[in-house]
Design a protein around this motif. Sequence first.
Motif, PDB file in Angstrom:
ATOM      1  N   VAL A 177       0.846  -1.203   0.000  1.00  0.00           N
ATOM      2  CA  VAL A 177       0.000   0.000   0.000  1.00  0.00           C
ATOM      3  C   VAL A 177       0.883   1.255   0.000  1.00  0.00           C
ATOM      4  CG1 VAL A 177      -1.703   1.335   1.294  1.00  0.00           C
ATOM      5  CG2 VAL A 177      -1.951  -1.140   1.108  1.00  0.00           C
ATOM      6  N   GLY A 178       1.875   1.266   0.884  1.00  0.00           N
ATOM      7  CA  GLY A 178       2.787   2.418   0.947  1.00  0.00           C
ATOM      8  C   GLY A 178       3.522   2.612  -0.365  1.00  0.00           C
ATOM      9  N   PHE A 179       3.956   1.504  -0.945  1.00  0.00           N
ATOM     10  CA  PHE A 179       4.690   1.587  -2.209  1.00  0.00           C
ATOM     11  C   PHE A 179       3.818   2.165  -3.320  1.00  0.00           C
ATOM     12  CE2 PHE A 179       5.851  -0.571  -6.241  1.00  0.00           C
ATOM     13  CZ  PHE A 179       7.074   0.040  -6.436  1.00  0.00           C
ATOM     14  N   MET A 180       2.557   1.730  -3.367  1.00  0.00           N
ATOM     15  CA  MET A 180       1.663   2.276  -4.399  1.00  0.00           C
ATOM     16  C   MET A 180       1.441   3.768  -4.188  1.00  0.00           C
ATOM     17  SD  MET A 180      -1.239  -0.492  -5.313  1.00  0.00           S
ATOM     18  CE  MET A 180      -1.077  -1.657  -4.005  1.00  0.00           C
ATOM     19  N   ASN A 181       1.294   4.166  -2.937  1.00  0.00           N
ATOM     20  CA  ASN A 181       1.150   5.600  -2.674  1.00  0.00           C
ATOM     21  C   ASN A 181       2.389   6.367  -3.096  1.00  0.00           C
ATOM     22  OD1 ASN A 181      -1.461   5.786  -1.671  1.00  0.00           O
ATOM     23  ND2 ASN A 181      -0.809   5.030   0.326  1.00  0.00           N
TER      24      ASN A 181
END
Lengths: 316, 285
Positions: A177-181
């Motif tokens: 999730v953090g990476f996509m953000n």
Amino acid sequence: MAKQSNVVGVRRHRAVRYNKWGLIFLIPFFSVYLVFNLVPLVTTIYRSFFEYYREGRKWIGPNFVGIQNFVKLFSDSRIWDYGMNTLIMWVIGFVPQILISLLLASWFSDTRFKIRGASFFKTVIYLPNLIMAAAFAMMFYSLFNSDGYITRIVQQLGWADDNFNFLNTVWGTRILVGFMNFLMWFGNTTILLMAGIMGIDVSLYEAAEVDGANSRQRFWRITMPLLKPIFVYVFITSLIGGIQMFDVPAILTKNAGTPLVGTKWTSMTLIMYLRQTLTSRDYGTSGALSVVLFAITGILSLVVYRLMYSKKAKEA
Amino acid sequence: MSKKNTIEANANRSRKIFAYIVLIFLTVLCLVWFYLLFLSATQSTAELTTSFKFTFGSHLVENFKNALNKTDLFRGLLNSVIISGACAILTTYFSTLTAYAIHAYDFRLKGFVFTFILAVMMIPSQVTILGFVDMLEFLGLRENYTGLIVPSIAAPVTFYYIKQYMESALPLSLIEAARIDGSGEFRTFNSIVLPLMKPAIAVQAIFAFVSQWNNFFVPSQIIIEKRELKTVALMIADLRSADFKSMDLGLTNMSIFIAIFPVVVMYLLLSKNIVGGLALGSVKG
């Protein structure tokens, strides 16, 4: 003398006649804002003071309960857990985002350091920002679920056993999730920081160069201190965006915020919680949670306003 | 002196090489997903689950036909085009009108109005969704596009961007000249101000279109029962509710591809204006 004041009088009269149009032109904006933003805000706050939910087929309430909804909200561990999940996933995305954006912005805006194809790179890094977050998350789901492309590669390379699934691990899910953000927002941040760097007076750099400062010194002694307001702006606007985090974790985990560890849903965010209370028709809790989120984002907005726009508003 | 220069030149060159490596890495990181997506859109479920080839499969046409015939996706595309297009037009027209009201006129509450719009600019729409849905219920507008389209008339961020642009591109003397020629205020706005604002309007229209196209949370709270009204974003989210084991993966990937394709094409055609224009209105504090 008399003639002059007469002229002033005429001008004032004309100005007044035209200026009513300013107010007329504001009518569409404000009537829509009133109906679809201000009144809903008031009813949301109003609802937060009432007990109103559905149990099975029966509706309970609405009964006025004062601040009971808030007491319940804060004494339940969920808001703290989900707030923490949101914060963690935001940090995972924000830290690399600000570092890489700063690096890229300093390269792109350094006139000495001519990067070939700069406009190509800028175009590419901004692209993920425009991709539908729901589709992006669905794409990652199909790559990283138990049968996904990337899971199978990792398994085949022997880095994980055959039952491994990124989305069954707490940090696998959070990091995704953090990476996509990060991927969706670093291009945007780069452009903001670039605009900030370009706004710095060139003569400062020239003077520093005459005094023998090298590019590293110029960056740390001139660029960084002068960029501080923009850093604060990026930080707070990104935090406001982080509080709204929904599409990516909701799609990735099918609204559940999985995996479940003990009794905690470890990737459930605050807006996912809001959605859950709306879906289960616990409107008292929805109202209280909305008011809390409104207060937080409102305070953060005021900081941004004070920082960036208050001078602007006075000039108008 | 010359020695110092060579050292600096060498340092500069290695810094440059490092920069290119990082940039190429990030480019790959941004684009590889689209490559993998397209790749999987060309394969069948069987191909996708048995092996992972980095070559194109032979089911592109079949997957596309399935998307066309077996799903409502193209209905969703049409719905999204209607909503996003309407939002783009309303948002830019009325934001320009609002900006013009503040820019060109003087009235008593002007300072307050401007302050108000800037102060609420950052407040997310999610925090009032409960009252918003109440309001739509009250007006009889659930399962209806009105709640997605009409609110875009009041868009503080678009307003601010256009206001910034207006300050540099619209001299008040021009409006004065139009008045002397006898043009009415509303006509002046439509036939002189709007055309002058075209560059800013174009950028903001694209952003309004894209953000509405991608919007998921708000429509998911408004359009729940009427399947035929669902937008592309809602349909993509629905794909997730199927069990992965029983999913037609080729079709799923094709659907995702179709959902993001229009935006990607639009962006690539207009990227010069977008990336250049972004900084224009953003930070000038």
